[in-house]
Design an enzyme around this catalytic site. Sequence first.
Site, mmCIF file in Angstrom:
data_model
loop_
_atom_site.group_PDB
_atom_site.id
_atom_site.type_symbol
_atom_site.label_atom_id
_atom_site.label_comp_id
_atom_site.label_asym_id
_atom_site.label_seq_id
_atom_site.Cartn_x
_atom_site.Cartn_y
_atom_site.Cartn_z
ATOM 1 N N ASP A 183 0.850 -1.192 0.000
ATOM 2 C CA ASP A 183 0.000 0.000 0.000
ATOM 3 C C ASP A 183 0.885 1.241 0.000
ATOM 4 O OD1 ASP A 183 -2.915 1.019 0.528
ATOM 5 O OD2 ASP A 183 -1.644 2.149 1.907
ATOM 6 N N ILE A 184 0.597 2.184 -0.912
ATOM 7 C CA ILE A 184 1.371 3.428 -0.941
ATOM 8 C C ILE A 184 0.973 4.272 0.275
ATOM 9 C CG2 ILE A 184 1.900 5.523 -2.236
ATOM 10 C CD1 ILE A 184 1.265 4.019 -4.786
ATOM 11 N N GLU A 227 -4.615 2.387 -4.504
ATOM 12 C CA GLU A 227 -3.163 2.518 -4.344
ATOM 13 C C GLU A 227 -2.528 1.245 -3.794
ATOM 14 O OE1 GLU A 227 -4.934 4.199 -0.472
ATOM 15 O OE2 GLU A 227 -5.476 3.957 -2.571
#
Length: 324
Positions: A183-184, A227
Amino acid sequence: MQAQPEAAVILVADDDPFIRHMLTCYLKQEGYQVVEAPNGEAALDLYRDHLPDLVLLDALMPVIDGFEVCRRLQAANQSDLAPILMITGLEDEKSVDQAFEIGVADYITKPIHWAVLRQRVRRLIAQHRLERRLREANHQLQQLTLIDSLTQVANRRRFDEYLLQEWGRGGRDRRPLSVIICDIDYFKGYNDHYGHPAGDRCLQQVAKALSQGINCTDDLVTRYGGEEFAVVLPNTSLAGAAAVSDRLVQAVRALGLPHAAAPHATVTISCGVASVVPQLSYLPSDLVVTADQALYQAKAQGRNQAKATRMVLPPPGRSLTTWV
């Protein structure tokens, strides 16, 4: 002479040297490339070496006759077998039926009527090339349905298919299967600060870094949603998957993408890693749940890192989410 565009290759298999020579000369005059086989065994070897556009196959040859050659070619080249035009002196109903049953596309009888041969060769080659182009186009369309258009990595559909496939394989072979959920960090803040076009470019660069961070051809990087990215690692232990996840975290950090809305001032990712030797009585979604929980730990402990955990399968009849 009317040569075929990108001159087609024709394999001529006949044990009679005179007939074989006549066929070869005629076909070359028509603009084809010709490969000659004096018997059935040679025909099988030459087919593998040259992958012809058409096979002209004598029905009656010693040791391996044309019918057996056809059967073996069918067994070895089911997906893209060149059409077989059988040349035979047999005209009885049983022989004709046998020829078509084993996959012969058409046949002509001896003595050869050259004008008939000319038209059937043209038709079969054109049909084969058209079918090949259609298969290639269908394959490309199918691949497009499995690729995320923005990041050009595999999409969620491909992730689900591949995970299920490898779960079954791992269960049968008793080999570990690992998943990484990435996950960004603070991506909403990135979009708010830099705008969505910049956010799209960020996703593309992260996807590229993740793809370059895996080494095994069986490993698959996918866009899981928004994301989030997911990596499927077949035949990979927890220790191996943890090493991969650490490398991915470092690869994204090394991009040095500015992120004014994040504590580290650069774009980073958090990863959750889970591994298990699959059991066919459970679901691969249980492995994803475990990786999600590990991702939550990575976020809770400051992000920009990876956390790994071994999946412990619940007792039969209990779901992972209610058991852990």
